[in-house]
Design a protein around this motif. Structure first.
Motif, short mmCIF file in Angstrom:
data_model
loop_
_atom_site.label_atom_id
_atom_site.label_comp_id
_atom_site.label_asym_id
_atom_site.label_seq_id
_atom_site.Cartn_x
_atom_site.Cartn_y
_atom_site.Cartn_z
N ARG A 1 17.72 -73.60 -10.84
CA ARG A 1 18.39 -74.30 -11.46
C ARG A 1 19.55 -74.99 -10.87
O ARG A 1 20.06 -76.01 -11.52
N LEU A 2 20.19 -74.63 -9.90
CA LEU A 2 21.19 -75.33 -9.10
C LEU A 2 20.56 -76.06 -7.87
O LEU A 2 19.99 -75.72 -7.24
N HIS A 3 20.92 -77.33 -8.10
CA HIS A 3 20.42 -78.39 -6.76
C HIS A 3 21.83 -79.11 -6.44
O HIS A 3 22.38 -79.78 -7.07
N ARG A 4 21.98 -78.63 -5.00
CA ARG A 4 23.49 -79.16 -4.52
C ARG A 4 23.19 -80.04 -3.34
O ARG A 4 22.49 -79.46 -2.49
N ALA A 5 23.72 -80.87 -3.12
CA ALA A 5 23.55 -81.90 -1.92
C ALA A 5 24.68 -81.51 -0.80
O ALA A 5 25.68 -80.47 -1.16
N GLU A 6 24.51 -81.94 0.47
CA GLU A 6 25.35 -81.53 1.40
C GLU A 6 26.76 -82.06 1.55
O GLU A 6 26.90 -83.22 0.97
N ARG A 7 27.80 -81.23 1.95
CA ARG A 7 29.06 -81.91 1.96
C ARG A 7 29.17 -82.75 3.06
O ARG A 7 28.61 -82.59 4.17
N GLY A 8 30.07 -83.67 3.07
CA GLY A 8 30.36 -84.76 4.15
C GLY A 8 31.32 -83.81 5.35
O GLY A 8 32.11 -82.91 4.58
#
Length: 328
Positions: free
Chosen positions: A63-70
């Motif tokens: 359910r959780l989709h997280r992109a990468e942090r800068g």
């Protein structure tokens, strides 16, 4: 694979990296000045249409989709790298809605179509941006901004040219099996169809169309009875609706005209423009009646309904009328 046409997910874009406060310190170079680099931008979250998917079942488990942090900035004027964009593949026909605002963000209708649903945060600035003639040793920097976070509702609406509408046991599954290579469950009891079925009808000479079968709709569906109402949305994108009617019900007390009126009433309660969609009447199970009996029942039904639109008669057992309907 189990058909799942609704899912709730959370998407989080990456935060922007922070700027760096740093000063150049090398032998024989006094007062080297600021050299703190900028952070990197956070990654976006983008949905991508994939014709190879036909269900949202995978989103029930993740359910959780997280992109990468800068990455944060570094000394020697080195910038942090950007966060990687997260591409989430969804079936073609997916409608995306923001649960918090109830806003429909858009629909994925083509293979490879992309939709930005969460924008990554902006990078922070290092102290090299703050030097001036009056401030030779700035200790200021800025932090990266937060990436967007959203709770989304994904709703899969099958894409078809023609949709089948009818009461349970009206012969919808039998007809789609006769017209196409689809093999839905067919049995002599109602509610054998639990999920939408799609079939491709080949008309020859490179012509074809997609037909959709949904679970039967019963009286009271607008109040939650049965299965069909929750799948009526799959007919909302069709160009034509075939309204199937069992012309020879096993219970002789059942009036086919009453069933048609009940179903039309449920569709109107459902709302939207489905009630205004072009609709053809298809009388099924013709093989169960003699020709004279069939014509009598047909004329009585059309008179009771005051039906002015196209009418077809088919038998999914003998194939009578099926090709004529498909060509039309």
């Amino acid at each position: 694979m189990k058909f799942v046409d609704e899912a709730i997910i959370k998407v989080e874009a990456g935060d922007g990296g922070n700027g760096c406060v740093s000063f150049r310190r090398e032998k024989y170079i006094p007062k080297g000045g600021p050299d703190g680099g900028d952070g990197g931008d956070g990654g976006h979250v983008i949905l991508v249409g994939d014709e190879g998917l036909n269900t949202l079942v995978d989103f029930r488990h993740k359910r959780l989709h997280r992109a990468e942090r800068g990455q944060n900035g570094m000394s020697r004027q080195m910038y942090g790298h950007k966060g990687a964009t997260l591409y989430v593949r969804v079936p073609v026909g997916t409608r995306v809605r923001d649960l918090d605002t109830d806003e429909i963000i858009g629909e994925i209708l083509e293979e490879g179509q992309e939709m930005l649903v969460a924008r990554g945060g902006k990078h922070g600035l290092g102290n090299i941006h703050f030097k001036s003639s009056t401030n030779r040793a700035p200790r200021q920097s800025t932090n990266g901004t937060q990436g967007e976070k959203r709770n989304l509702s994904l709703e899969l609406i099958v894409l078809a040219d023609v949709g089948l509408l009818g009461m349970p046991n009206a012969g919808k599954s039998s007809l789609i099996a006769k017209m196409s290579h689809a093999r839905p469950k067919v049995a002599d009891y109602p509610f054998t169809t639990l999920y939408p079925n799609l079939g491709v009808v080949n008309l020859g000479q490179g012509r074809s169309f997609v037909i959709a079968d949904i679970p039967g709709v019963i009286e009271g569906a607008a109040e939650g009875a049965g299965l069909g109402l929750q799948f009526l949305k799959h007919l909302s994108r069709t160009r034509l609706v075939l309204h199937l009617v069992d012309i020879a019900p096993l219970d002789e007390n059942l009036n086919p005209a009453d069933e048609v009126r009940q179903l039309i009433a449920e569709v109107e309660k459902y709302g939207g423009d489905l009630a205004d969609r072009e609709r053809w009447l298809v009388l099924t199970k013709k093989d169960l009646l003699l020709d004279e009996e069939f014509e009598e029942k047909k004329e009585r039904l059309l008179a009771e309904l005051d039906w002015k639109g196209p009418v077809f008669a088919v038998s999914s057992v003998t194939g009578e009328g099926v090709d004529e309907l498909a060509q039309a």
